[in-house]
Write an enzyme that holds these catalytic residues in place. Structure first.
Site, PDB file in Angstrom:
ATOM      1  N   ASN A  14       0.838  -1.211   0.000  1.00 48.54           N
ATOM      2  CA  ASN A  14       0.000   0.000   0.000  1.00 48.54           C
ATOM      3  C   ASN A  14       0.869   1.255   0.000  1.00 48.54           C
ATOM      4  O   ASN A  14       0.559   2.231  -0.689  1.00 48.54           O
ATOM      5  CB  ASN A  14      -0.955   0.003   1.187  1.00 48.54           C
ATOM      6  CG  ASN A  14      -2.195  -0.828   0.922  1.00 48.54           C
ATOM      7  OD1 ASN A  14      -3.032  -0.457   0.095  1.00 48.54           O
ATOM      8  ND2 ASN A  14      -2.309  -1.970   1.578  1.00 48.54           N
ATOM      9  N   HIS A 109      -8.329  -1.037   5.708  1.00 47.95           N
ATOM     10  CA  HIS A 109      -8.674  -2.311   6.348  1.00 47.95           C
ATOM     11  C   HIS A 109      -9.176  -3.283   5.284  1.00 47.95           C
ATOM     12  O   HIS A 109     -10.016  -2.909   4.460  1.00 47.95           O
ATOM     13  CB  HIS A 109      -9.750  -2.083   7.418  1.00 47.95           C
ATOM     14  CG  HIS A 109     -10.095  -3.325   8.151  1.00 47.95           C
ATOM     15  ND1 HIS A 109      -9.275  -3.865   9.121  1.00 47.95           N
ATOM     16  CD2 HIS A 109     -11.149  -4.176   8.036  1.00 47.95           C
ATOM     17  CE1 HIS A 109      -9.816  -4.980   9.577  1.00 47.95           C
ATOM     18  NE2 HIS A 109     -10.949  -5.204   8.936  1.00 47.95           N
TER      19      HIS A 109
HETATM   20  C1  GRF Z   1      -3.225  -4.870   3.931  1.00 52.86           C
HETATM   21  O1  GRF Z   1      -4.118  -5.918   3.595  1.00 52.86           O
HETATM   22  C2  GRF Z   1      -3.896  -3.875   4.838  1.00 52.86           C
HETATM   23  O2  GRF Z   1      -5.238  -3.685   4.553  1.00 52.86           O
HETATM   24  C3  GRF Z   1      -3.734  -4.531   6.177  1.00 52.86           C
HETATM   25  O3  GRF Z   1      -2.457  -5.104   6.147  1.00 52.86           O
HETATM   26  C4  GRF Z   1      -2.077  -5.391   4.802  1.00 52.86           C
HETATM   27  C5  GRF Z   1      -0.808  -4.663   4.556  1.00 52.86           C
HETATM   28  O4  GRF Z   1      -0.284  -4.907   3.300  1.00 52.86           O
HETATM   29  N1  GRF Z   1      -3.990  -3.584   7.231  1.00 52.86           N
HETATM   30  P1  GRF Z   1       0.954  -4.034   2.782  1.00 52.86           P
HETATM   31  O5  GRF Z   1       1.993  -4.008   3.880  1.00 52.86           O
HETATM   32  O6  GRF Z   1       0.451  -2.681   2.409  1.00 52.86           O
HETATM   33  O7  GRF Z   1       1.457  -4.817   1.589  1.00 52.86           O
END
Ligand code: GRF
Length: 200
Positions: A14, A109
């Site tokens: 993300n 989330h």
């Molecule tokens: C994502 O699925 C987010 O929604 C959750 O943890 C995961 C993190 O993924 N809170 P990244 O570290 O962004 O790849």
């Protein structure tokens, strides 16, 4: 131009989506700081590769959550960030963060809140047998995944899905809606009215 601080504990996909959206000008802003509570978080490597200041702050070196967060807030203040994005940040935000950045902290989330808050949301939804799930971007408040919702996106759950395939489909949506929510924030288009977020 908005300055963004990202808090991440894991792989940082993300974070990468946010960095890319700033680079390609979808967001009029830049990520100025990445903080992780995990020394080996791949998110820190992504930040370094993108030449973004990155720091590991070890919660274990502080006698209380409050003092740990004081250090986090100090770093965010120093960076001049206007917005704090939690992106796979595995800690519940406490009073010190909220008293400084409430209304300016958002989270992603991997479920359609208010269903399946907390850890392993994709597994919770998969095991429950839902036919749709999705992702939610929301402002952070005192609860766990309870803050005002900014954007949600749905994905279908198929008969032949596994927990992993569902997780991947949700993650792809996360990478679309997180930058979109940040863009709206950056453009001043989000107005919190009680539990609701009005998109202007
Ligand atoms: C994502 O699925 C987010 O929604 C959750 O943890 C995961 C993190 O993924 N809170 P990244 O570290 O962004 O790849």
């Amino acid at each position: 131009m908005i300055k963004i601080a990202v808090l991440a504990s894991g792989s940082g996909s993300n974070l990468q989506a946010i960095i890319d959206a700033c680079k390609n000008k979808t967001i009029d802003g830049s990520v100025v700081l990445v903080i992780s509570d995990k020394k080996d978080a791949y998110a820190l490597k992504r930040a370094k590769d993108a030449l973004i200041e990155s720091i590991f702050i070890d919660p274990k070196s502080f006698p209380s959550k409050g003092l740990y967060e004081t250090e986090v807030v100090k770093a965010i203040k120093k960076s001049g960030a206007d917005l704090v994005c939690l992106a796979g940040y595995m800690k519940i935000v406490g009073d010190v963060m909220l008293s400084n950045y409430k209304g300016k902290t958002i989270n992603i989330h991997p479920a359609l809140l208010p269903s399946f808050p907390g850890l392993h949301a994709q597994k919770q939804a998969f095991d429950y047998g839902v036919k749709v799930s999705g992702a939610t971007v929301h402002f952070v408040d005192e609860g766990c995944d309870t803050g005002p919702i900014i954007i949600q996106s749905c994905v279908k759950v198929f008969e032949n899905d596994t927990e992993e395939s569902l997780q991947k489909r949700i993650l792809d949506e996360e990478h679309k809606i997180y930058p979109e929510a940040i863009r709206l924030f950056a453009e001043g288009k989000l107005k919190i009215e009680g539990k609701k977020v009005k998109i202007l």
